[in-house]
Design a protein around this motif. Structure first.
Motif, mmCIF file in Angstrom:
data_model
loop_
_atom_site.group_PDB
_atom_site.id
_atom_site.type_symbol
_atom_site.label_atom_id
_atom_site.label_comp_id
_atom_site.label_asym_id
_atom_site.label_seq_id
_atom_site.Cartn_x
_atom_site.Cartn_y
_atom_site.Cartn_z
ATOM 1 N N ARG A 187 -3.450 3.443 -5.157
ATOM 2 C CA ARG A 187 -4.503 2.433 -5.016
ATOM 3 C C ARG A 187 -3.918 1.123 -5.510
ATOM 4 O O ARG A 187 -3.231 1.093 -6.525
ATOM 5 C CB ARG A 187 -5.718 2.783 -5.862
ATOM 6 N N THR A 188 -4.194 0.072 -4.780
ATOM 7 C CA THR A 188 -3.725 -1.245 -5.185
ATOM 8 C C THR A 188 -4.904 -2.198 -5.318
ATOM 9 O O THR A 188 -5.880 -2.097 -4.575
ATOM 10 C CB THR A 188 -2.718 -1.825 -4.171
ATOM 11 N N LEU A 189 -4.803 -3.080 -6.268
ATOM 12 C CA LEU A 189 -5.764 -4.165 -6.432
ATOM 13 C C LEU A 189 -4.960 -5.457 -6.433
ATOM 14 O O LEU A 189 -3.973 -5.565 -7.170
ATOM 15 C CB LEU A 189 -6.541 -4.044 -7.740
ATOM 16 N N GLU A 235 -13.545 -4.886 -6.738
ATOM 17 C CA GLU A 235 -12.559 -4.931 -5.664
ATOM 18 C C GLU A 235 -12.494 -3.591 -4.936
ATOM 19 O O GLU A 235 -12.286 -3.538 -3.734
ATOM 20 C CB GLU A 235 -11.190 -5.303 -6.239
ATOM 21 N N VAL A 236 -12.660 -2.508 -5.688
ATOM 22 C CA VAL A 236 -12.658 -1.164 -5.115
ATOM 23 C C VAL A 236 -13.861 -0.422 -5.690
ATOM 24 O O VAL A 236 -14.101 -0.460 -6.894
ATOM 25 C CB VAL A 236 -11.359 -0.388 -5.473
ATOM 26 N N ALA A 237 -14.614 0.244 -4.839
ATOM 27 C CA ALA A 237 -15.726 1.079 -5.285
ATOM 28 C C ALA A 237 -15.759 2.315 -4.405
ATOM 29 O O ALA A 237 -15.693 2.213 -3.181
ATOM 30 C CB ALA A 237 -17.048 0.327 -5.196
ATOM 31 N N TYR A 238 -15.787 3.469 -5.019
ATOM 32 C CA TYR A 238 -15.854 4.709 -4.252
ATOM 33 C C TYR A 238 -16.404 5.834 -5.107
ATOM 34 O O TYR A 238 -16.405 5.762 -6.327
ATOM 35 C CB TYR A 238 -14.486 5.094 -3.679
ATOM 36 N N ASP A 265 0.804 -1.221 0.000
ATOM 37 C CA ASP A 265 0.000 0.000 0.000
ATOM 38 C C ASP A 265 0.834 1.267 0.000
ATOM 39 O O ASP A 265 0.363 2.314 -0.388
ATOM 40 C CB ASP A 265 -0.916 0.028 1.224
ATOM 41 N N SER A 312 -12.368 -3.467 -11.009
ATOM 42 C CA SER A 312 -12.439 -4.921 -10.914
ATOM 43 C C SER A 312 -11.597 -5.521 -12.035
ATOM 44 O O SER A 312 -10.992 -4.796 -12.820
ATOM 45 C CB SER A 312 -13.897 -5.389 -11.031
ATOM 46 N N GLU A 315 -3.229 7.953 -8.129
ATOM 47 C CA GLU A 315 -4.444 8.772 -8.131
ATOM 48 C C GLU A 315 -4.065 10.210 -7.808
ATOM 49 O O GLU A 315 -3.528 10.502 -6.744
ATOM 50 C CB GLU A 315 -5.391 8.218 -7.078
ATOM 51 N N GLU A 356 -15.874 2.029 -10.003
ATOM 52 C CA GLU A 356 -15.751 0.640 -9.577
ATOM 53 C C GLU A 356 -14.591 0.020 -10.333
ATOM 54 O O GLU A 356 -14.526 0.107 -11.560
ATOM 55 C CB GLU A 356 -17.035 -0.132 -9.848
#
Length: 177
Positions: A84-86, A96-99, A53, A160, A170, A158
């Motif tokens: 941001r990491t996935l 996996e990430v939503a904001y 992270d 994914s 970002e 989102e």
């Protein structure tokens, strides 16, 4: 590998040109020149290594801070930077990430690839305004290393479909209204 300021400026110039052409209230896909060099400068570990992270230590953090500072100078407004990491696709298929973007945001893929879906947060829903319904979107795009999306404030993003560890830089413009 150190990245010269001229390469950072080349990348930022392409972002600025895209925003000038399409406006800052639009979703914009950007393929900036110099992004591949930025990606190589930051993501120099083997592709299978974990993506922490922290942005992979002081050199990556310093480069990200330089990019944010140069972008802020060019735009004449503050710019913040975050990583941001996935890790990879969750087994249940959910994002996996939503904001929701609280500020105008540029997402630059530094390593890996992912599916990004972005749409206005309140478009078409109960209580949405005509202005919100007129906003562009939704957009669904596969972002690969060196590709970026600019999302104005108030969009739902989102992420994914990352099949391997994926790293995004970002850049947010908290002063943008």
């Amino acid at each position: 590998m150190p990245l010269p300021d001229g390469q950072l400026d080349l990348l930022l110039l392409d972002v600025e040109l895209s925003l000038a052409a399409y406006g800052r209230d639009q979703l914009v896909v950007v393929w900036p020149r110099g992004a591949d060099l930025l990606a190589r400068s930051v993501a120099d570990r083997p592709a299978g290594s974990p993506v922490p992270d922290s942005g992979r230590g002081p050199p990556a953090r310093a480069l990200a801070a330089r990019l944010a500072d140069r972008f802020a100078d060019r735009l004449g407004e503050p710019v913040t930077v975050a990583w941001r990491t996935l890790a990879g696709q969750p087994p249940d298929g959910r994002p996996e990430v939503a904001y929701r973007t609280e500020w105008d945001t540029l997402l630059l893929t530094v390593r890996g690839a992912l599916r990004l879906s972005a749409s206005p947060f309140d478009a078409g829903g109960r209580g949405s305004t005509p202005t919100a319904r007129a906003r562009p979107g939704p957009l669904s795009v596969r972002l690969r290393t060196g590709e970026a999306v600019y999302a104005p404030r108030g969009f739902m993003c989102e992420m994914s479909g990352a099949s391997a560890p994926t790293l995004l830089l970002e850049l947010s413009l908290p002063g943008a209204e």
